[in-house]
Design a protein around this motif. Structure first.
Motif, PDB file in Angstrom:
ATOM      1  N   VAL A  39      -2.986   6.857   0.527  1.00  0.00           N
ATOM      2  CA  VAL A  39      -2.214   5.695   0.966  1.00  0.00           C
ATOM      3  C   VAL A  39      -1.181   5.318  -0.092  1.00  0.00           C
ATOM      4  CG1 VAL A  39      -2.359   3.228   1.478  1.00  0.00           C
ATOM      5  CG2 VAL A  39      -4.038   4.801   2.450  1.00  0.00           C
ATOM      6  N   SER A  40      -1.606   5.320  -1.356  1.00  0.00           N
ATOM      7  CA  SER A  40      -0.698   4.930  -2.444  1.00  0.00           C
ATOM      8  C   SER A  40       0.488   5.881  -2.550  1.00  0.00           C
ATOM      9  CB  SER A  40      -1.458   4.902  -3.773  1.00  0.00           C
ATOM     10  OG  SER A  40      -2.061   6.153  -4.049  1.00  0.00           O
ATOM     11  N   ASP A  41       0.279   7.168  -2.244  1.00  0.00           N
ATOM     12  CA  ASP A  41       1.381   8.122  -2.314  1.00  0.00           C
ATOM     13  C   ASP A  41       2.411   7.872  -1.219  1.00  0.00           C
ATOM     14  OD1 ASP A  41       0.513   9.419  -4.546  1.00  0.00           O
ATOM     15  OD2 ASP A  41      -0.427  11.089  -3.495  1.00  0.00           O
ATOM     16  N   ILE A  42       1.952   7.515  -0.029  1.00  0.00           N
ATOM     17  CA  ILE A  42       2.897   7.234   1.056  1.00  0.00           C
ATOM     18  C   ILE A  42       3.790   6.064   0.694  1.00  0.00           C
ATOM     19  CG2 ILE A  42       3.113   6.490   3.460  1.00  0.00           C
ATOM     20  CD1 ILE A  42       0.615   8.062   4.093  1.00  0.00           C
ATOM     21  N   TRP A  43       3.191   5.020   0.125  1.00  0.00           N
ATOM     22  CA  TRP A  43       4.015   3.884  -0.318  1.00  0.00           C
ATOM     23  C   TRP A  43       5.027   4.349  -1.365  1.00  0.00           C
ATOM     24  CZ3 TRP A  43       3.859   0.339   3.030  1.00  0.00           C
ATOM     25  CH2 TRP A  43       2.668  -0.165   3.576  1.00  0.00           C
ATOM     26  N   LYS A  44       4.564   5.161  -2.306  1.00  0.00           N
ATOM     27  CA  LYS A  44       5.439   5.629  -3.383  1.00  0.00           C
ATOM     28  C   LYS A  44       6.558   6.511  -2.854  1.00  0.00           C
ATOM     29  CE  LYS A  44       3.887   8.807  -6.130  1.00  0.00           C
ATOM     30  NZ  LYS A  44       3.066   9.511  -7.143  1.00  0.00           N
ATOM     31  N   TYR A  45       6.241   7.418  -1.952  1.00  0.00           N
ATOM     32  CA  TYR A  45       7.255   8.311  -1.394  1.00  0.00           C
ATOM     33  C   TYR A  45       8.395   7.533  -0.743  1.00  0.00           C
ATOM     34  CZ  TYR A  45       3.723  12.050  -1.726  1.00  0.00           C
ATOM     35  OH  TYR A  45       2.782  12.952  -2.160  1.00  0.00           O
ATOM     36  N   ASN A  46       8.062   6.355  -0.210  1.00  0.00           N
ATOM     37  CA  ASN A  46       9.040   5.574   0.540  1.00  0.00           C
ATOM     38  C   ASN A  46       9.572   4.365  -0.229  1.00  0.00           C
ATOM     39  OD1 ASN A  46       9.074   6.719   3.518  1.00  0.00           O
ATOM     40  ND2 ASN A  46       6.982   6.880   2.739  1.00  0.00           N
ATOM     41  N   ASP A  47       9.335   4.347  -1.548  1.00  0.00           N
ATOM     42  CA  ASP A  47       9.832   3.265  -2.414  1.00  0.00           C
ATOM     43  C   ASP A  47       9.392   1.894  -1.909  1.00  0.00           C
ATOM     44  OD1 ASP A  47      11.417   4.903  -4.257  1.00  0.00           O
ATOM     45  OD2 ASP A  47      12.701   5.285  -2.533  1.00  0.00           O
ATOM     46  N   LEU A  48       8.124   1.799  -1.512  1.00  0.00           N
ATOM     47  CA  LEU A  48       7.574   0.556  -0.996  1.00  0.00           C
ATOM     48  C   LEU A  48       6.452   0.063  -1.907  1.00  0.00           C
ATOM     49  CD1 LEU A  48       7.406   1.614   2.759  1.00  0.00           C
ATOM     50  CD2 LEU A  48       9.067   0.050   1.722  1.00  0.00           C
ATOM     51  N   THR A  49       6.170  -1.227  -1.837  1.00  0.00           N
ATOM     52  CA  THR A  49       5.160  -1.815  -2.713  1.00  0.00           C
ATOM     53  C   THR A  49       3.771  -1.820  -2.084  1.00  0.00           C
ATOM     54  OG1 THR A  49       5.506  -4.060  -1.850  1.00  0.00           O
ATOM     55  CG2 THR A  49       6.921  -3.339  -3.678  1.00  0.00           C
ATOM     56  N   GLY A  50       3.708  -1.727  -0.760  1.00  0.00           N
ATOM     57  CA  GLY A  50       2.427  -1.793  -0.067  1.00  0.00           C
ATOM     58  C   GLY A  50       2.245  -3.087   0.696  1.00  0.00           C
ATOM     59  N   ASN A  51       3.213  -3.990   0.578  1.00  0.00           N
ATOM     60  CA  ASN A  51       3.121  -5.271   1.278  1.00  0.00           C
ATOM     61  C   ASN A  51       4.047  -5.345   2.491  1.00  0.00           C
ATOM     62  OD1 ASN A  51       1.293  -6.431  -0.647  1.00  0.00           O
ATOM     63  ND2 ASN A  51       3.029  -6.663  -2.054  1.00  0.00           N
ATOM     64  N   GLU A  52       4.769  -4.263   2.754  1.00  0.00           N
ATOM     65  CA  GLU A  52       5.742  -4.278   3.831  1.00  0.00           C
ATOM     66  C   GLU A  52       5.087  -4.071   5.205  1.00  0.00           C
ATOM     67  OE1 GLU A  52       7.732  -3.113   0.051  1.00  0.00           O
ATOM     68  OE2 GLU A  52       5.924  -2.466   1.122  1.00  0.00           O
ATOM     69  N   ASP A  53       5.804  -4.513   6.232  1.00  0.00           N
ATOM     70  CA  ASP A  53       5.349  -4.372   7.616  1.00  0.00           C
ATOM     71  C   ASP A  53       6.010  -3.141   8.233  1.00  0.00           C
ATOM     72  OD1 ASP A  53       4.553  -4.620  10.206  1.00  0.00           O
ATOM     73  OD2 ASP A  53       5.618  -6.489  10.608  1.00  0.00           O
ATOM     74  N   LEU A  54       5.207  -2.171   8.645  1.00  0.00           N
ATOM     75  CA  LEU A  54       5.749  -0.934   9.203  1.00  0.00           C
ATOM     76  C   LEU A  54       6.458  -1.146  10.535  1.00  0.00           C
ATOM     77  CD1 LEU A  54       3.076   1.855   8.597  1.00  0.00           C
ATOM     78  CD2 LEU A  54       4.969   1.163   7.142  1.00  0.00           C
ATOM     79  N   SER A  55       6.139  -2.226  11.232  1.00  0.00           N
ATOM     80  CA  SER A  55       6.686  -2.411  12.579  1.00  0.00           C
ATOM     81  C   SER A  55       8.207  -2.494  12.594  1.00  0.00           C
ATOM     82  CB  SER A  55       6.094  -3.675  13.216  1.00  0.00           C
ATOM     83  OG  SER A  55       6.471  -4.833  12.491  1.00  0.00           O
ATOM     84  N   SER A  56       8.800  -2.837  11.448  1.00  0.00           N
ATOM     85  CA  SER A  56      10.262  -2.955  11.385  1.00  0.00           C
ATOM     86  C   SER A  56      10.914  -1.645  10.938  1.00  0.00           C
ATOM     87  CB  SER A  56      10.661  -4.082  10.431  1.00  0.00           C
ATOM     88  OG  SER A  56      10.209  -3.795   9.115  1.00  0.00           O
ATOM     89  N   MET A  57      10.135  -0.621  10.688  1.00  0.00           N
ATOM     90  CA  MET A  57      10.653   0.655  10.195  1.00  0.00           C
ATOM     91  C   MET A  57      10.662   1.709  11.298  1.00  0.00           C
ATOM     92  SD  MET A  57       8.669   0.769   6.535  1.00  0.00           S
ATOM     93  CE  MET A  57       8.447  -0.748   5.598  1.00  0.00           C
ATOM     94  N   LYS A  58      11.542   2.685  11.158  1.00  0.00           N
ATOM     95  CA  LYS A  58      11.689   3.735  12.165  1.00  0.00           C
ATOM     96  C   LYS A  58      10.982   5.024  11.766  1.00  0.00           C
ATOM     97  CE  LYS A  58      16.093   2.065  14.024  1.00  0.00           C
ATOM     98  NZ  LYS A  58      17.525   2.407  14.289  1.00  0.00           N
ATOM     99  N   TYR A  59      10.927   5.306  10.491  1.00  0.00           N
ATOM    100  CA  TYR A  59      10.306   6.541  10.050  1.00  0.00           C
ATOM    101  C   TYR A  59       9.746   6.393   8.642  1.00  0.00           C
ATOM    102  CZ  TYR A  59      15.206   6.886   8.567  1.00  0.00           C
ATOM    103  OH  TYR A  59      16.444   6.609   8.060  1.00  0.00           O
ATOM    104  N   ILE A  60       8.837   7.311   8.305  1.00  0.00           N
ATOM    105  CA  ILE A  60       8.164   7.307   7.004  1.00  0.00           C
ATOM    106  C   ILE A  60       8.185   8.732   6.457  1.00  0.00           C
ATOM    107  CG2 ILE A  60       5.839   7.263   5.981  1.00  0.00           C
ATOM    108  CD1 ILE A  60       6.948   4.547   6.011  1.00  0.00           C
ATOM    109  N   TYR A  61       8.524   8.854   5.163  1.00  0.00           N
ATOM    110  CA  TYR A  61       8.514  10.170   4.520  1.00  0.00           C
ATOM    111  C   TYR A  61       7.102  10.524   4.070  1.00  0.00           C
ATOM    112  CZ  TYR A  61      13.612  10.182   4.494  1.00  0.00           C
ATOM    113  OH  TYR A  61      14.929  10.189   4.884  1.00  0.00           O
ATOM    114  N   LEU A  62       6.775  11.815   4.155  1.00  0.00           N
ATOM    115  CA  LEU A  62       5.461  12.311   3.784  1.00  0.00           C
ATOM    116  C   LEU A  62       5.500  13.112   2.487  1.00  0.00           C
ATOM    117  CD1 LEU A  62       4.312  13.533   7.316  1.00  0.00           C
ATOM    118  CD2 LEU A  62       3.920  11.301   6.251  1.00  0.00           C
ATOM    119  N   GLY A  63       6.619  13.036   1.794  1.00  0.00           N
ATOM    120  CA  GLY A  63       6.774  13.725   0.518  1.00  0.00           C
ATOM    121  C   GLY A  63       7.818  13.008  -0.318  1.00  0.00           C
ATOM    122  N   THR A  64       7.987  13.457  -1.547  1.00  0.00           N
ATOM    123  CA  THR A  64       8.915  12.816  -2.472  1.00  0.00           C
ATOM    124  C   THR A  64      10.366  13.028  -2.039  1.00  0.00           C
ATOM    125  OG1 THR A  64       7.367  13.223  -4.277  1.00  0.00           O
ATOM    126  CG2 THR A  64       9.627  12.652  -4.889  1.00  0.00           C
TER     127      THR A  64
END
Length: 325
Positions: free
Chosen positions: A245-270
């Motif tokens: 979980v922590s890597d997904i947040w890191k890959y996407n420059d997120l802190t972990g407090n964001e709401d995914l519902s407002s996002m369109k896509y998520i990166y699975l790598g750096t």
């Protein structure tokens, strides 16, 4: 003695014998035969060794014979904790009448065990281990505080080796088909021929794990990503793609407090240090942020900011030209 009474006595003996047999204690091997397919399915979705899951189930539930297992279908001794909103049962443990999670069926307990380990930060380091490293997992679970028993890790290892449970483990990144043809039980989940587990559905269960293959992956700037769907959570995505979980947040420059519902896509790598060669610059549009632009082009946020003499949380004005490479 009349025939009717003889018949009644015989029938009573048959019923008593049947009930006695059905209510007999499960042995360790009985437990393995009954629940191994559940453990294998959970390994395929999370990377937790099937041997570890079975050994914990045997140890924590007394082979499914313990009070929590019988009365609450709780096979892993997981307590309520502050985030639990499901059914509860109270049971003496380290203290009197502690709160434990209660389930409608054993499959729910297995799924929640996976969810519990995946989402608790203290277990995150375990997911860097291979699903064939049962000794590393056993030691890691004890070190992370799963149990207070100082011999907990060795007990798991002994159970695994005594019952040859490591035969059910394999590298989930290079899966081999499960050739076991043992009979299926009511609470088992059998992996299909493409190694995608079919998880028993229960709409009342909050933490049902989505099967593999829910998302199709694509690439942007050479970085793998998925388009988000309604109901997606980082925890479920992590399980599906065997990531932390922590890597997904890191890959996407997120802190972990964001709401995914407002996002369109998520990166699975750096993400990359710069954009693709066909995208040398970008003119800022209304409502865009450095973060949204970094996501659009698959660039690390700090690299994009540094390249343009900005701070990552700066808000570039509409019409500003940003250098991407």
């Amino acid at each position: 003695m009349n025939l009717k009474r003889v018949y009644t006595i015989i029938l009573s003996c048959i019923i008593t014998s049947t009930l006695s047999f059905s209510q007999g204690r499960l042995s360790r091997q009985d437990y393995v035969n009954k629940y191994k397919n559940l453990a294998i399915a959970e390994m395929q979705t999370s990377g937790i060794p099937a041997s570890i899951t079975l050994a914990q189930g045997i140890l924590e539930s007394d082979c499914g014979n313990g009070e929590l297992a019988v009365n609450a279908k709780n096979h892993f001794g997981i307590k309520c904790h502050s985030d639990w909103t499901g059914e509860k049962i109270y049971h003496d443990d380290d203290q009197e009448q502690e709160c434990f999670r209660s389930y409608n069926e054993v499959a729910e307990s297995y799924r929640d065990h996976t969810y519990f380990l995946v989402t608790k930060s203290r277990y995150q380091s375990l997911f860097t281990l291979k699903s064939t490293d049962y000794k590393g997992w056993a030691t890691g679970l004890k070190s992370a505080g799963y149990a207070t028993d100082p011999s907990y890790a060795q007990k798991l290892i002994d159970i695994i080796e005594d019952l040859d449970l490591h035969q059910y483990d394999y590298d989930i990144k290079n899966p081999k088909p499960n050739t076991d043809t043992a009979s299926k039980e009511t609470d088992t989940v059998t992996p299909t021929k493409n190694t995608t587990p079919t998880v028993k559905s229960d709409a009342s269960f909050k933490f049902e794990i989505d099967p593999l293959g829910k998302h199709e992956t694509a690439y942007n700037n050479g970085v793998r990503y998925i388009r988000l769907k309604d109901g997606d959570t980082v925890e479920r995505i992590a399980i599906e793609f065997h990531l932390l979980v922590s890597d997904i947040w890191k890959y996407n420059d997120l802190t972990g407090n964001e709401d995914l519902s407002s996002m369109k896509y998520i990166y699975l790598g750096t993400k990359r240090n710069r954009a693709h060669k066909d995208c040398p610059s970008h003119i800022v549009k209304d409502g865009e942020t450095l973060w949204s632009i970094s996501q659009k082009y698959g660039i690390k946020l700090n690299r994009l900011a540094k390249r343009n003499n900005l701070a990552p949380d700066d808000k570039p004005s509409k019409g500003t030209t940003l250098i991407l490479r």
